[in-house]
Design an enzyme around this catalytic site. Structure first.
Site, PDB file in Angstrom:
ATOM      1  N   HIS A 156       0.826  -1.213   0.000  1.00 19.86           N
ATOM      2  CA  HIS A 156       0.000   0.000   0.000  1.00 19.86           C
ATOM      3  C   HIS A 156       0.868   1.275   0.000  1.00 19.86           C
ATOM      4  CE1 HIS A 156      -3.050   2.818   1.425  1.00 19.86           C
ATOM      5  NE2 HIS A 156      -3.956   1.900   1.540  1.00 19.86           N
ATOM      6  N   GLU A 258      -0.814   1.410  -5.348  1.00 22.19           N
ATOM      7  CA  GLU A 258      -0.648   0.153  -4.613  1.00 22.19           C
ATOM      8  C   GLU A 258      -0.631  -1.061  -5.550  1.00 22.19           C
ATOM      9  OE1 GLU A 258      -3.777   0.117  -1.645  1.00 22.19           O
ATOM     10  OE2 GLU A 258      -3.804   2.315  -1.713  1.00 22.19           O
TER      11      GLU A 258
END
Ligand code: TA6
Length: 285
Positions: A156, A258
């Site tokens: 992320h 991400e």
């Protein structure tokens, strides 16, 4: 463990170990909590990863910024912790190797009674992090359960930009995305991404993403493997205010690109099967 000259291990808080890197090619930080790459700055550059000034550093709390490891599920899941069970646990440091081009770290985490309470399958994770002129992060997952399981997850990555209003994301044109803010509806990408509101999208893409940061006059390239989904997120104004570990004005300063297994990109592993999810981040010369 003997650490090479460019690495030291120290406690950011009592009982909260962090690896600090000062290598000729780059500097950076990795928290053992969540094997969380917190900072990475190529020498002579501004930081490439964003780290919130209000981030919380304590066991059990995710770190706002850097590269959270979202696994074995991406996003919310009933009354379970969002983004899975491994980003809020301490990982083991297995090895550190330094070369003239950078430093490679190997960290590991295995399922235990605590993870089994929320995820009923055994697993072993290994994370390889290489910090140099390029940042490489590689999550190797091995399913040790007695029955098959479906995994989702993401690296992320929070990227620092000079001004989100002067930032454009290329590379996802011509794909479709699931709009998390509109019931997960599938929509066609209309072209390069600019930011005038919250964006929270799962693009069906495995390709290179290019972030053009006009304010800082730089371009960030994000590549990946083992992933058919790229999540793009900026919280914009209201969500920035709602997130207590994010300054109200933070939305100006970052976006997330991400490398994910999310949306329709679900990884099914039978006992003993493995999967590798990786991402690489670099500044275009
Ligand atoms: O990756 C985008 C997202 O799923 C957003 O919906 C937002 O919730 C973000 O992750 C942050 O999640 P976190 O649990 O770290 O606050």
């Amino acid at each position: 463990m003997n650490l090479p000259p460019s690495v030291r291990l120290a406690e950011l808080r009592p009982g909260y170990p962090v690896l600090y890197v000062e290598h000729p090619t780059a500097s950076g930080e990795i928290a053992l909590l969540g094997a969380h790459v917190m900072r990475w700055t190529p020498t002579g550059q501004k930081p490439v990863l964003y780290m919130s000034g209000d981030a919380v550093f304590e066991e059990g709390s995710p770190i706002r910024g850097g590269i959270p490891i979202c696994w074995p599920w991406f996003g919310p899941k009933a009354d379970l912790p969002g983004h899975g069970v491994v980003r809020t646990r301490f990982w083991e440091l297995n090895s550190v190797d330094e070369t003239p081009s950078g430093v490679e770290f190997l960290l590991a985490f295995e399922s235990d009674d605590q993870t089994r309470r929320t995820w009923p399958h055994d697993f072993r994770l290994e994370l390889a992090v290489t910090m140099g002129k390029t940042l490489r992060v590689r999550l190797h997952m091995k399913h040790l359960g007695s029955t098959g399981a479906d995994y989702t997850g993401a690296l992320h990555t929070y990227l620092s930009v000079g001004a989100i209003e002067q930032t454009t994301v290329f590379g996802l044109e011509g794909t479709n995305y699931l709009d998390t803010l509109d019931g997960g509806k599938q929509k066609p990408a209309q072209g390069p991404i600019t930011f005038e509101e919250e964006i929270d999208r799962v693009y069906q893409s495995s390709g290179l993403v290019v972030v053009k940061d006009e304010a800082w006059n730089r371009t960030i390239e994000v590549t990946k493997s083992g992933s058919e989904a790229t999540v793009v997120w900026n919280p914009w104004i209201e969500k920035s205010k709602r997130l207590s570990d994010l300054p109200d004005e933070a939305y100006h300063e970052f976006l997330c690109i991400e490398a994910a297994n999310a949306g329709e990109d679900v990884i099914h592993l039978e006992p003993g099967e493995e999967h590798v999810l990786s991402t690489a981040v670099r500044l275009r010369n």
